[in-house]
Design a protein around this motif. Sequence first.
Motif, mmCIF file in Angstrom:
data_model
loop_
_atom_site.group_PDB
_atom_site.id
_atom_site.type_symbol
_atom_site.label_atom_id
_atom_site.label_comp_id
_atom_site.label_asym_id
_atom_site.label_seq_id
_atom_site.Cartn_x
_atom_site.Cartn_y
_atom_site.Cartn_z
ATOM 1 N N THR A 194 46.369 34.973 47.674
ATOM 2 C CA THR A 194 47.338 35.270 46.618
ATOM 3 C C THR A 194 46.751 35.120 45.223
ATOM 4 O OG1 THR A 194 49.078 34.459 48.086
ATOM 5 C CG2 THR A 194 49.624 34.714 45.758
ATOM 6 N N LEU A 195 46.168 33.953 44.930
ATOM 7 C CA LEU A 195 45.654 33.707 43.580
ATOM 8 C C LEU A 195 44.517 34.653 43.242
ATOM 9 C CD1 LEU A 195 45.698 32.066 41.001
ATOM 10 C CD2 LEU A 195 44.198 30.388 42.104
ATOM 11 N N SER A 237 43.956 37.594 44.477
ATOM 12 C CA SER A 237 44.490 38.958 44.305
ATOM 13 C C SER A 237 45.106 39.129 42.923
ATOM 14 C CB SER A 237 45.534 39.242 45.383
ATOM 15 O OG SER A 237 44.956 39.182 46.662
ATOM 16 N N LYS A 238 45.836 38.103 42.478
ATOM 17 C CA LYS A 238 46.439 38.195 41.145
ATOM 18 C C LYS A 238 45.374 38.237 40.057
ATOM 19 C CE LYS A 238 50.918 36.071 42.192
ATOM 20 N NZ LYS A 238 51.882 34.984 41.875
ATOM 21 N N LEU A 293 44.033 41.684 39.886
ATOM 22 C CA LEU A 293 44.960 42.579 39.183
ATOM 23 C C LEU A 293 44.897 42.363 37.668
ATOM 24 C CD1 LEU A 293 48.088 42.387 41.534
ATOM 25 C CD2 LEU A 293 46.463 44.279 41.292
ATOM 26 N N VAL A 294 44.823 41.083 37.254
ATOM 27 C CA VAL A 294 44.703 40.785 35.824
ATOM 28 C C VAL A 294 43.414 41.368 35.277
ATOM 29 C CG1 VAL A 294 44.435 38.938 34.130
ATOM 30 C CG2 VAL A 294 46.152 38.732 35.931
ATOM 31 N N ARG A 317 37.374 33.399 39.182
ATOM 32 C CA ARG A 317 37.704 33.977 40.485
ATOM 33 C C ARG A 317 36.524 33.900 41.442
ATOM 34 N NH1 ARG A 317 36.842 38.909 42.603
ATOM 35 N NH2 ARG A 317 36.105 39.714 40.599
#
Length: 388
Positions: A193-194, A196-197, A200-201, A234
Amino acid sequence: MASSSTGSAAVVAQARRDSRQDQITLLRGSAIIALGYGVGAALQSTYVYANLVPEWESVSLGSRLAANGTAVVVLITVLAAVQAHRAHRWWLKILAVLGAAAAAGIARYLAQLVFGVYDEPTASTRDAEVLSGFLLGMISAGIGMWALATRQTARIRTRAATREAVHVELAVKALEQEEIRVRRAVAEGLHGTLQSKLILVDARLGEVLGHADGMDPADAQSLTWVRAELDEAREIDVRQMSRLLYPDRLELGLVPALRALLGRLPASIATRLSVSDAVRSFDDPTCSRLTVSERLLAVRVVEEAVSNALKHGPATSIAVSLDVAQDVLHVSVRNDGELYVPAAAGLPSGTARLDTRLSLVGGRLSLTPGPEKGAHLEAWLPLGAGLA
């Protein structure tokens, strides 16, 4: 239903064994004491009568021993017949002792008549012999009861301690299971989840920077810096944290997880992983006998050793070896960095915490200096102490 029946049968069988052992303790203790008293009394009376009453010299020691032996047999027989070892109330125990002692006293006197100890005893002689036999039996049976009570108390305490140990072990296993579940969930959240976000950012920032023709150069530079920091977080921080929580390839086995761990070290550090055939058998992916908690703990040992090697000395080589002997996993990690001096460096906090963790499952940890330089971290982990 089958397991319930099996459990009930085991309880009944254990109760029977306990009852049998209780009976043996009572009868054996009473018999030993009674025989001791009987032999001593026979020897003493024979000596006294032979010296003070010459006409009684014809009464043999064997006759007195036979009479006292009869009293012992009757005492033990009555205790066994009334199931004295099963008495739970104190007054029932007293009644059993008194009854057996009375029977032993009477039997002793009758046996003396049969074996010719007395031909025509007086009333006082009769009363004295019966009373002495009664006292002999009461003291012997009383000591036997004391031995029985001591055994029962010791058994209760031992089993209570065993149950407490089992409860502690089950609690530790439950905590291990919960820890693994939380670690896995958080690691998956970070990795999925983290991350992937963050991707996207990063993509959104890339779009903004792609249309930054009219943007202030300083703002564009700031956005570029933010994008680089997010990308580094990331790629490094999030992945690193995920691996710390739940190592890569841990589900595949201990050896794959350690290979992944050593594979992430800088190329300037030579690594060697030695695995015995016994470990390969235990860690076989098709039927692994190592639980997830055991694998995780073993990986933590290697991680701690690698971390110490990187922090406390410019190690150029790290050697890891795994072996299993008598269902104990032995993990050994050596490095050739700066010589570890226990007096000056002390025990690293992470190593101390790991030692405490190992001790909870019956294991132990050892950190010693290398032969010439570096350090040697060893861990012994009993297998079967945790659950997956």
